[in-house]
Design a protein around this motif. Sequence first.
Motif, mmCIF file in Angstrom:
data_model
loop_
_atom_site.group_PDB
_atom_site.id
_atom_site.type_symbol
_atom_site.label_atom_id
_atom_site.label_comp_id
_atom_site.label_asym_id
_atom_site.label_seq_id
_atom_site.Cartn_x
_atom_site.Cartn_y
_atom_site.Cartn_z
ATOM 1 N N ARG A 1 0.651 -1.096 0.013
ATOM 2 C CA ARG A 1 -0.017 0.084 -0.073
ATOM 3 C C ARG A 1 0.806 1.155 0.030
ATOM 4 N NH1 ARG A 1 -2.474 -4.074 1.808
ATOM 5 N NH2 ARG A 1 -4.867 -4.302 1.478
ATOM 6 N N PHE A 2 2.129 1.072 0.434
ATOM 7 C CA PHE A 2 2.848 2.345 0.607
ATOM 8 C C PHE A 2 4.338 2.271 0.167
ATOM 9 C CE2 PHE A 2 -0.050 2.125 4.378
ATOM 10 C CZ PHE A 2 -0.626 3.225 4.123
ATOM 11 N N ARG A 3 4.510 3.228 -1.051
ATOM 12 C CA ARG A 3 5.601 3.024 -1.721
ATOM 13 C C ARG A 3 7.062 3.207 -0.840
ATOM 14 N NH1 ARG A 3 6.274 3.577 -7.194
ATOM 15 N NH2 ARG A 3 3.943 4.284 -7.338
ATOM 16 N N THR A 4 6.974 3.907 0.132
ATOM 17 C CA THR A 4 8.095 4.257 1.088
ATOM 18 C C THR A 4 8.332 2.888 1.719
ATOM 19 O OG1 THR A 4 7.648 6.499 1.188
ATOM 20 C CG2 THR A 4 8.938 5.755 2.800
ATOM 21 N N VAL A 5 7.330 2.259 2.305
ATOM 22 C CA VAL A 5 7.639 0.943 3.203
ATOM 23 C C VAL A 5 8.200 -0.138 2.092
ATOM 24 C CG1 VAL A 5 6.291 -1.012 4.408
ATOM 25 C CG2 VAL A 5 5.903 1.284 4.666
ATOM 26 N N ALA A 6 7.670 -0.140 0.736
ATOM 27 C CA ALA A 6 8.082 -0.829 -0.199
ATOM 28 C C ALA A 6 9.752 -0.751 -0.454
ATOM 29 C CB ALA A 6 7.527 -1.000 -1.503
ATOM 30 N N ARG A 7 9.978 0.312 -0.535
ATOM 31 C CA ARG A 7 11.316 0.705 -0.884
ATOM 32 C C ARG A 7 12.340 0.177 0.290
ATOM 33 N NH1 ARG A 7 11.231 6.484 -2.298
ATOM 34 N NH2 ARG A 7 9.070 6.227 -2.256
ATOM 35 N N ILE A 8 11.693 0.402 1.565
ATOM 36 C CA ILE A 8 12.578 -0.154 2.550
ATOM 37 C C ILE A 8 12.961 -1.559 2.647
ATOM 38 C CG2 ILE A 8 12.630 -0.205 5.203
ATOM 39 C CD1 ILE A 8 11.131 2.746 5.211
ATOM 40 N N VAL A 9 11.833 -2.387 2.335
ATOM 41 C CA VAL A 9 11.861 -3.795 2.551
ATOM 42 C C VAL A 9 12.095 -4.604 1.491
ATOM 43 C CG1 VAL A 9 10.484 -3.578 4.674
ATOM 44 C CG2 VAL A 9 9.609 -4.068 2.484
ATOM 45 N N ARG A 10 12.000 -4.040 0.064
ATOM 46 C CA ARG A 10 12.166 -4.612 -0.993
ATOM 47 C C ARG A 10 13.459 -4.312 -1.731
ATOM 48 N NH1 ARG A 10 6.466 -4.382 -3.364
ATOM 49 N NH2 ARG A 10 5.248 -5.471 -1.892
ATOM 50 N N SER A 11 14.118 -5.151 -2.275
ATOM 51 C CA SER A 11 15.317 -4.693 -3.474
ATOM 52 C C SER A 11 14.685 -4.857 -4.839
ATOM 53 C CB SER A 11 16.428 -5.368 -3.188
ATOM 54 O OG SER A 11 16.074 -6.838 -3.410
ATOM 55 N N GLU A 12 15.331 -4.248 -5.895
ATOM 56 C CA GLU A 12 14.786 -4.292 -7.003
ATOM 57 C C GLU A 12 15.674 -5.527 -7.677
ATOM 58 O OE1 GLU A 12 12.498 -2.842 -8.666
ATOM 59 O OE2 GLU A 12 11.675 -1.943 -6.867
ATOM 60 N N PRO A 13 15.256 -6.176 -8.811
ATOM 61 C CA PRO A 13 16.011 -7.320 -9.515
ATOM 62 C C PRO A 13 16.991 -6.359 -10.326
ATOM 63 C CG PRO A 13 13.492 -7.160 -9.943
ATOM 64 C CD PRO A 13 13.670 -6.021 -9.407
ATOM 65 N N ALA A 14 18.081 -6.978 -10.540
ATOM 66 C CA ALA A 14 19.257 -6.305 -11.206
ATOM 67 C C ALA A 14 19.638 -7.428 -12.466
ATOM 68 C CB ALA A 14 20.440 -6.301 -10.293
ATOM 69 N N LEU A 15 19.522 -6.567 -13.486
ATOM 70 C CA LEU A 15 20.153 -7.029 -15.057
ATOM 71 C C LEU A 15 21.561 -6.948 -14.965
ATOM 72 C CD1 LEU A 15 18.999 -8.022 -17.648
ATOM 73 C CD2 LEU A 15 19.430 -5.587 -18.451
ATOM 74 N N LEU A 16 21.869 -8.258 -15.067
ATOM 75 C CA LEU A 16 23.432 -8.534 -15.072
ATOM 76 C C LEU A 16 24.095 -8.981 -16.311
ATOM 77 C CD1 LEU A 16 23.542 -10.977 -11.913
ATOM 78 C CD2 LEU A 16 23.943 -8.421 -11.958
ATOM 79 N N VAL A 17 23.356 -9.328 -17.198
ATOM 80 C CA VAL A 17 23.543 -9.811 -18.663
ATOM 81 C C VAL A 17 22.500 -9.246 -19.660
ATOM 82 C CG1 VAL A 17 24.156 -11.478 -20.512
ATOM 83 C CG2 VAL A 17 24.821 -11.666 -18.025
ATOM 84 N N ARG A 18 22.755 -8.689 -20.700
ATOM 85 C CA ARG A 18 21.811 -8.015 -21.526
ATOM 86 C C ARG A 18 22.362 -8.771 -23.199
ATOM 87 N NH1 ARG A 18 21.850 -2.458 -21.448
ATOM 88 N NH2 ARG A 18 20.545 -2.562 -19.896
#
Length: 172
Positions: A90-107
């Motif tokens: 529900r809250f973007r701020t909470v999501a940013r604190i507890v979740r990481s983003e996937p990282a593209l390593l090979v393209r």
Amino acid sequence: MSDALFQSFGGIARMILFATMAYVSVVLILRISGKRTLATLNAFDMIVTVALGSTLASAILSRSTPLTEALAAFVTLVALQWIVAWGSVRFRTVARIVRSEPALLVRNGDVLHGALTRERITERELETVVRQSGARTLDNTSAVILETDGSFSVVAREGSDEGSDYAKAGLR
């Protein structure tokens, strides 16, 4: 030395009864709390899952912790996990604190060295992930993504005979 191997049949009976009661209680708590409680979608989820397992093990093996206290600790961890998951949806701020983003390593078969450095992954580890996925070489990959839970997704190139379109490799 003999106490380390066997103390009493009463202790064994207590352990069996306690473990059974804890198991049934934990199953009920987890069924009520929902599937997300044990999902390992990110590092926070994994930490909570490990804490739940540790709490259950301590409750079963510790003679000094009553079952009600152990279950209270378990319910507290489940409730906190539910609150954080609810807040992150529900809250973007909470999501940013507890979740990481996937990282593209090979393209398109090209290693993104900056991403490897940020994620502290060596090229040798990356090659291992690609081989385990069935793609065999980096040239056979369209993308390699470090997921939020620490697993890797390997997407094979179109038309490649190697691997599958999507394979998971478990290097953490």
